[in-house]
Design a protein around this motif. Sequence first.
Motif, short mmCIF file in Angstrom:
data_model
loop_
_atom_site.label_atom_id
_atom_site.label_comp_id
_atom_site.label_asym_id
_atom_site.label_seq_id
_atom_site.Cartn_x
_atom_site.Cartn_y
_atom_site.Cartn_z
N ASN A 149 27.20 -39.23 7.09
CA ASN A 149 26.91 -38.06 7.91
C ASN A 149 27.95 -37.79 8.99
O ASN A 149 27.62 -37.44 10.11
CB ASN A 149 25.51 -38.23 8.54
CG ASN A 149 24.99 -36.93 9.12
OD1 ASN A 149 25.37 -35.85 8.66
ND2 ASN A 149 24.13 -37.03 10.12
N ARG A 157 21.66 -35.03 1.73
CA ARG A 157 23.04 -34.63 2.05
C ARG A 157 23.77 -34.15 0.79
O ARG A 157 23.50 -34.62 -0.32
CB ARG A 157 23.81 -35.81 2.64
CG ARG A 157 23.02 -36.56 3.67
CD ARG A 157 23.73 -36.62 5.00
NE ARG A 157 22.84 -37.22 5.99
CZ ARG A 157 22.23 -36.54 6.95
NH1 ARG A 157 22.41 -35.24 7.08
NH2 ARG A 157 21.43 -37.17 7.80
N ASP A 170 22.62 -43.33 10.74
CA ASP A 170 23.30 -42.73 9.58
C ASP A 170 23.75 -43.80 8.59
O ASP A 170 23.68 -43.60 7.38
CB ASP A 170 24.52 -41.92 10.05
CG ASP A 170 24.11 -40.65 10.80
OD1 ASP A 170 23.15 -40.00 10.36
OD2 ASP A 170 24.77 -40.33 11.81
#
Length: 383
Positions: free
Chosen positions: A328, A297, A347
Amino acid sequence: MSLKEEFNKIKEDFFHISKQLYDHPELGDEEYESMELLVNYLRSHDFEVETGLVDRPTSFRAEFKGEKDGPTIAFLAEYDALPGIGHGCGHNLIATMAIGAGVVLSKQLKDIGGKVIVLGTPAEETNGAKVPMSEQGTFDDIDVAMMVHPAGESEESGATLAMDAIQFAYTGKAAHAAAAPENGINALDAVIQLFNGINALREHVPDDIRMHGVISEGGQAANIVPERAVAQFYFRAEKREDLDEVLKKVTNIADGAALMTGATVEMSNYEISYDNMITNQALSDAFTKNLKSISPRPVKPAAKPGGSADMGNVSQVVPAIHPYVGMNDANLNFHTTAFADQTITDDGREAITSAVLSLAQTGYDVIKNKDLFQAIKEGFSKK
Ligand SMILES: [Zn+2]
Ligand SMILES: [Zn+2]
């Protein structure tokens, strides 16, 4: 075995601990069961544990020593929840990330030396224990202090604002507001003059200053001259020195309001004061590099500071970082049940994995890489 292999062996423990904390949220300074859960786990991995530091019963210090000398790395755990919404600030993840990093890194110390400390720091939301810890020497034998806060998206460690919580209690004299107003001294008028004075001051302070208050007591009835009136404010600035300057002016305004009305004023701190956070850039860069190599990410640059945190006080006495690791969801808001619920999703588990591995790797780097350790020390100037 690599950090990643160690982590994979015991990662289910971490997901389980995070879920247990989520299921049993406890308020600041009442986190007894959370503390027990964390210290028992650390003991099971051969950490030496001491609880109740700085007169805070739910604090702890867990230590694991390598066989060779080397830097002492501290991972800071928070585990207080919020009334009504449980772990809406995700401190169940902060605690899990800290013990995870501590345990995973401890397995390497035999080879690389150094020391790992996991520090349990109660009541971040209300009465931050990191403040007395910073003042009373808890960090004296620590070389770097790191913690990760969960968030919607990952973000580099940045600054937070220095903050003072000041109460102004004015005392006047009660009187019948219609029959004998000349006998009264109106404490509420003093509070109103205080607000007017602070509002006038706004024109003459730097952009980063924040002054926001409420009237918490303003009299009993409109036909009684208010004998007592109280205002509570937060004052914040990017630097403690600037905040101290503003506070001198505010004190004059508070005294002036008393003089104008004939009331007397008592100023006090109604909550603990926080210092501004100074990110140690070399330590932060090492962490960000590791996070980027572990997590797919994006990592945003540090945002302009808006709030205050007790990690600020830690950063004044030891090189420190307070980055964010994302779960996320860019639309996630702090202090909501949605935030709490996100911590126990896939997540949330991915955030634990990314944070534990990045923290542990950064600790490993500080111990192994003398140039990095030197750069961290050079970038730090003690308060
Ligand atoms: Zn919070
Ligand atoms: Zn928080």
